[in-house]
Motif scaffolding. Structure first.
Motif, PDB file in Angstrom:
ATOM      1  N   ASP A 337       0.824  -1.217   0.000  1.00 19.83           N
ATOM      2  CA  ASP A 337       0.000   0.000   0.000  1.00 19.83           C
ATOM      3  C   ASP A 337       0.858   1.268   0.000  1.00 19.83           C
ATOM      4  OD1 ASP A 337      -2.392  -1.454   0.048  1.00 19.83           O
ATOM      5  OD2 ASP A 337      -2.303  -1.647   2.223  1.00 19.83           O
ATOM      6  N   ARG A 338       1.965   1.207  -0.711  1.00 18.81           N
ATOM      7  CA  ARG A 338       2.900   2.328  -0.775  1.00 18.81           C
ATOM      8  C   ARG A 338       2.209   3.622  -1.228  1.00 18.81           C
ATOM      9  NH1 ARG A 338       8.437   2.023  -1.648  1.00 18.81           N
ATOM     10  NH2 ARG A 338       8.195  -0.184  -2.125  1.00 18.81           N
ATOM     11  N   LYS A 339       1.408   3.525  -2.281  1.00 17.13           N
ATOM     12  CA  LYS A 339       0.741   4.716  -2.819  1.00 17.13           C
ATOM     13  C   LYS A 339      -0.222   5.335  -1.816  1.00 17.13           C
ATOM     14  CE  LYS A 339       0.925   3.780  -7.797  1.00 17.13           C
ATOM     15  NZ  LYS A 339       0.094   3.634  -9.021  1.00 17.13           N
ATOM     16  N   LYS A 340      -0.939   4.483  -1.108  1.00 14.07           N
ATOM     17  CA  LYS A 340      -1.903   4.994  -0.124  1.00 14.07           C
ATOM     18  C   LYS A 340      -1.191   5.756   0.993  1.00 14.07           C
ATOM     19  CE  LYS A 340      -5.480   1.501  -0.892  1.00 14.07           C
ATOM     20  NZ  LYS A 340      -6.277   0.388  -0.287  1.00 14.07           N
ATOM     21  N   TYR A 341      -0.046   5.238   1.414  1.00 13.53           N
ATOM     22  CA  TYR A 341       0.721   5.913   2.459  1.00 13.53           C
ATOM     23  C   TYR A 341       1.234   7.271   1.968  1.00 13.53           C
ATOM     24  CZ  TYR A 341       0.806   1.655   5.327  1.00 13.53           C
ATOM     25  OH  TYR A 341       0.464   0.570   6.103  1.00 13.53           O
ATOM     26  N   ILE A 342       1.723   7.308   0.727  1.00 13.73           N
ATOM     27  CA  ILE A 342       2.217   8.566   0.159  1.00 13.73           C
ATOM     28  C   ILE A 342       1.100   9.603   0.118  1.00 13.73           C
ATOM     29  CG2 ILE A 342       3.070   9.689  -1.948  1.00 13.73           C
ATOM     30  CD1 ILE A 342       4.623   7.120  -2.543  1.00 13.73           C
ATOM     31  N   GLN A 343      -0.055   9.184  -0.349  1.00 13.08           N
ATOM     32  CA  GLN A 343      -1.201  10.101  -0.419  1.00 13.08           C
ATOM     33  C   GLN A 343      -1.609  10.584   0.966  1.00 13.08           C
ATOM     34  OE1 GLN A 343      -4.400   8.338  -2.932  1.00 13.08           O
ATOM     35  NE2 GLN A 343      -2.789   7.010  -3.700  1.00 13.08           N
ATOM     36  N   LEU A 344      -1.644   9.667   1.935  1.00 16.15           N
ATOM     37  CA  LEU A 344      -2.055  10.015   3.291  1.00 16.15           C
ATOM     38  C   LEU A 344      -1.091  11.020   3.923  1.00 16.15           C
ATOM     39  CD1 LEU A 344      -3.892   9.573   5.748  1.00 16.15           C
ATOM     40  CD2 LEU A 344      -2.419   7.640   6.391  1.00 16.15           C
ATOM     41  N   ILE A 345       0.211  10.782   3.777  1.00 16.32           N
ATOM     42  CA  ILE A 345       1.218  11.660   4.382  1.00 16.32           C
ATOM     43  C   ILE A 345       1.173  13.050   3.758  1.00 16.32           C
ATOM     44  CG2 ILE A 345       3.705  12.063   4.542  1.00 16.32           C
ATOM     45  CD1 ILE A 345       4.002   9.035   4.957  1.00 16.32           C
ATOM     46  N   MET A 346       1.066  13.111   2.439  1.00 12.51           N
ATOM     47  CA  MET A 346       1.028  14.411   1.771  1.00 12.51           C
ATOM     48  C   MET A 346      -0.235  15.179   2.132  1.00 12.51           C
ATOM     49  SD  MET A 346       2.756  13.812  -1.968  1.00 12.51           S
ATOM     50  CE  MET A 346       3.060  15.569  -2.107  1.00 12.51           C
ATOM     51  N   LEU A 347      -1.345  14.475   2.237  1.00 14.24           N
ATOM     52  CA  LEU A 347      -2.594  15.127   2.641  1.00 14.24           C
ATOM     53  C   LEU A 347      -2.522  15.623   4.079  1.00 14.24           C
ATOM     54  CD1 LEU A 347      -5.365  12.841   1.069  1.00 14.24           C
ATOM     55  CD2 LEU A 347      -4.888  15.228   0.508  1.00 14.24           C
ATOM     56  N   LEU A 348      -1.953  14.811   4.947  1.00 13.69           N
ATOM     57  CA  LEU A 348      -1.881  15.152   6.363  1.00 13.69           C
ATOM     58  C   LEU A 348      -1.041  16.411   6.593  1.00 13.69           C
ATOM     59  CD1 LEU A 348      -2.502  14.341   9.326  1.00 13.69           C
ATOM     60  CD2 LEU A 348      -0.385  12.995   9.282  1.00 13.69           C
ATOM     61  N   PHE A 349       0.196  16.396   6.126  1.00 12.85           N
ATOM     62  CA  PHE A 349       1.092  17.521   6.376  1.00 12.85           C
ATOM     63  C   PHE A 349       0.755  18.717   5.492  1.00 12.85           C
ATOM     64  CE2 PHE A 349       3.556  13.985   8.101  1.00 12.85           C
ATOM     65  CZ  PHE A 349       3.997  14.529   9.300  1.00 12.85           C
ATOM     66  N   GLY A 350       0.372  18.456   4.248  1.00 16.70           N
ATOM     67  CA  GLY A 350       0.021  19.549   3.352  1.00 16.70           C
ATOM     68  C   GLY A 350      -1.217  20.292   3.805  1.00 16.70           C
ATOM     69  N   THR A 351      -2.239  19.550   4.209  1.00 15.60           N
ATOM     70  CA  THR A 351      -3.485  20.177   4.657  1.00 15.60           C
ATOM     71  C   THR A 351      -3.270  20.974   5.935  1.00 15.60           C
ATOM     72  OG1 THR A 351      -4.788  18.385   3.663  1.00 15.60           O
ATOM     73  CG2 THR A 351      -5.882  19.745   5.327  1.00 15.60           C
ATOM     74  N   PHE A 352      -2.449  20.444   6.845  1.00 15.62           N
ATOM     75  CA  PHE A 352      -2.165  21.176   8.077  1.00 15.62           C
ATOM     76  C   PHE A 352      -1.469  22.503   7.769  1.00 15.62           C
ATOM     77  CE2 PHE A 352       0.516  22.163  11.796  1.00 15.62           C
ATOM     78  CZ  PHE A 352      -0.463  22.206  12.775  1.00 15.62           C
ATOM     79  N   ASN A 353      -0.520  22.484   6.838  1.00 15.41           N
ATOM     80  CA  ASN A 353       0.177  23.713   6.456  1.00 15.41           C
ATOM     81  C   ASN A 353      -0.769  24.704   5.801  1.00 15.41           C
ATOM     82  OD1 ASN A 353       2.249  25.538   6.065  1.00 15.41           O
ATOM     83  ND2 ASN A 353       2.999  24.536   4.226  1.00 15.41           N
ATOM     84  N   ILE A 354      -1.647  24.209   4.925  1.00 12.50           N
ATOM     85  CA  ILE A 354      -2.630  25.076   4.266  1.00 12.50           C
ATOM     86  C   ILE A 354      -3.548  25.716   5.309  1.00 12.50           C
ATOM     87  CG2 ILE A 354      -4.647  25.079   2.735  1.00 12.50           C
ATOM     88  CD1 ILE A 354      -3.168  22.841   1.143  1.00 12.50           C
ATOM     89  N   TYR A 355      -3.955  24.914   6.285  1.00 16.70           N
ATOM     90  CA  TYR A 355      -4.814  25.427   7.359  1.00 16.70           C
ATOM     91  C   TYR A 355      -4.105  26.549   8.130  1.00 16.70           C
ATOM     92  CZ  TYR A 355      -6.742  25.594  12.086  1.00 16.70           C
ATOM     93  OH  TYR A 355      -7.237  26.018  13.294  1.00 16.70           O
ATOM     94  N   MET A 356      -2.820  26.342   8.443  1.00 20.57           N
ATOM     95  CA  MET A 356      -2.063  27.352   9.184  1.00 20.57           C
ATOM     96  C   MET A 356      -1.906  28.627   8.372  1.00 20.57           C
ATOM     97  SD  MET A 356      -1.444  26.053  12.168  1.00 20.57           S
ATOM     98  CE  MET A 356      -0.125  27.091  12.819  1.00 20.57           C
ATOM     99  N   LEU A 357      -1.768  28.510   7.069  1.00 19.26           N
ATOM    100  CA  LEU A 357      -1.626  29.684   6.209  1.00 19.26           C
ATOM    101  C   LEU A 357      -2.916  30.478   6.109  1.00 19.26           C
ATOM    102  CD1 LEU A 357       0.495  28.128   3.318  1.00 19.26           C
ATOM    103  CD2 LEU A 357       1.255  29.934   4.885  1.00 19.26           C
ATOM    104  N   PHE A 358      -4.062  29.792   6.165  1.00 22.28           N
ATOM    105  CA  PHE A 358      -5.356  30.453   6.042  1.00 22.28           C
ATOM    106  C   PHE A 358      -5.836  31.059   7.367  1.00 22.28           C
ATOM    107  CE2 PHE A 358      -6.479  28.151   1.986  1.00 22.28           C
ATOM    108  CZ  PHE A 358      -6.722  29.309   1.271  1.00 22.28           C
ATOM    109  N   ARG A 359      -5.192  30.668   8.481  1.00 20.82           N
ATOM    110  CA  ARG A 359      -5.665  31.133   9.797  1.00 20.82           C
ATOM    111  C   ARG A 359      -5.581  32.646   9.924  1.00 20.82           C
ATOM    112  NH1 ARG A 359      -3.024  28.085  14.727  1.00 20.82           N
ATOM    113  NH2 ARG A 359      -4.435  29.496  15.809  1.00 20.82           N
TER     114      ARG A 359
END
Length: 359
Positions: A337-359
């Motif tokens: 499930d390599r692809k699923k892990y890559i997608q999950l990690i990028m979504l997790l850290f990327g979304t958190f950063n996007i959230y911090m930028l929009f705050r």
């Protein structure tokens, strides 16, 4: 809306396109996980140019101070070696001011080194450097250290060059390690931690976990003590812009940052999962992983200090590499499930950063 906020929002929308575009691309196989090196695509060249221009021209809370400092050299100020904490940075300012009189061009030069050094490190660490680099620019701190604390950002980018040379040319690694510390003395923390983990590589990983947990406990019980002892060293003159930052960023929280602590522990838990489930043993990754734990443990001790995220980034800049490198190492290890892990990690850290930028 201030220019500072506008620039942050622009980057947030840019990340929405990059992060979710990459996730969808990995899912649909249009962004391939490679098994051999391929030439850099035109898209990546365009991405690099965009980042250099964006970071080099964006408004930052500390940038006005760098501007004033650089113009002093342009106007004939001769550095008298009184500011010994940043010998490399002052020398760089002085040398560039002899040839470049525009601070705008100066910022573009610094941005160019910062972006290209991060990209070069990705190129050296993985055949899937294209995915790794998108992860790097998506994580929290990359923009901040390219726009605000550019002195520390430049130093850490040089530290990455030192790390890349460590395995093939120790002399070059030592030279770049020294340069990074001379540019910003805080770099001594990740640099020494990295060299220490290489020298004492036989120390079992469980002891690193124990150190991190112990530091969390010490911070909760004796946080003020460590803040008073170490704060003077870590809170350098870059925080002179703090009043401006508080005006512009009134949402900024002080005190014990549980959100940052959770953000920091995720890579540690992820590494533990990889080691136990997939027996991942790559030497380079393990050294980066141990370095992250040590430096992050040090930050935990002073987590209550003002603008603690600036200290946290001394470990956070390694997050993209310790989270994604095992998944992109497709030749050595077969991770289900390599692809699923890559997608999950990028979504997790990327979304958190996007959230911090929009705050």
């Amino acid at each position: 809306m201030s220019q500072f906020r506008l620039d942050a929002i622009i980057y947030a929308f840019f990340l929405i396109f990059m992060v979710y575009g990459c996730v969808i691309g990995v899912y649909s196989n249009s962004v391939k996980i490679r098994t051999e090196y391929k030439k850099t695509s035109a898209f990546l060249y365009i991405l690099l140019i965009f980042l250099i221009i964006y970071l080099g021209t964006s408004t930052g809370t500390d940038r006005f101070r760098y501007d004033i400092h650089y113009q002093q050299y342009v106007d004939g100020f001769r550095w008298d070696n009184s500011d010994k904490g940043y010998v490399g940075w002052n020398t760089l300012n002085y040398m560039l001011s002899r040839f470049v009189t525009s601070s705008s061009v100066f910022f573009l030069i610094i941005s160019c080194v910062y972006v290209l050094a991060n990209f070069w490190f990705c190129l050296k660490m993985s055949i899937n450097y294209h995915i790794l680099f998108i992860m790097v620019i998506s994580c929290m701190g990359f923009r901040g250290y390219g726009v605000n604390t550019i002195k520390a950002g430049l130093a850490l980018s040089i530290a990455l060059i030192a790390i890349a040379h460590y395995y093939k040319n120790k002399r070059k690694s030592i030279v770049f390690s020294i340069i990074s510390i001379l540019i910003h003395t805080s770099c001594v923390i990740p640099v020494l931690a990295f060299w220490a983990t290489g020298f004492f590589k036989k120390i079992k990983l469980k002891y690193f976990y124990l150190v991190w947990v112990a530091c969390v406990g010490l911070s909760i019980v004796m946080g003020d003590f460590f803040k008073n002892i170490l704060g003077g060293y870590l809170e350098d003159e870059e925080l002179a812009g703090a009043n401006y930052f508080l005006i512009e960023e009134s949402h900024y929280q002080m005190g014990f940052r549980y959100d940052f602590l959770i953000y920091s522990v995720v890579p540690i838990l992820w590494g533990w999962f990889l080691r136990n489930k997939y027996k991942y043993e790559d030497e380079r990754w393990l050294q980066l992983y141990k370095t992250y734990i040590l430096v992050n443990a040090f930050w935990v001790l002073v987590i209550t200090m003002n603008f603690t995220d600036r200290v946290a980034y001394l470990s956070w800049f390694l997050i993209p590499y310790i989270t994604l490198l095992p998944l992109l190492d497709i030749k050595k290890y077969q991770i289900r499930d390599r692809k699923k892990y890559i997608q999950l990690i990028m979504l997790l850290f990327g979304t958190f950063n996007i959230y911090m930028l929009f705050r």
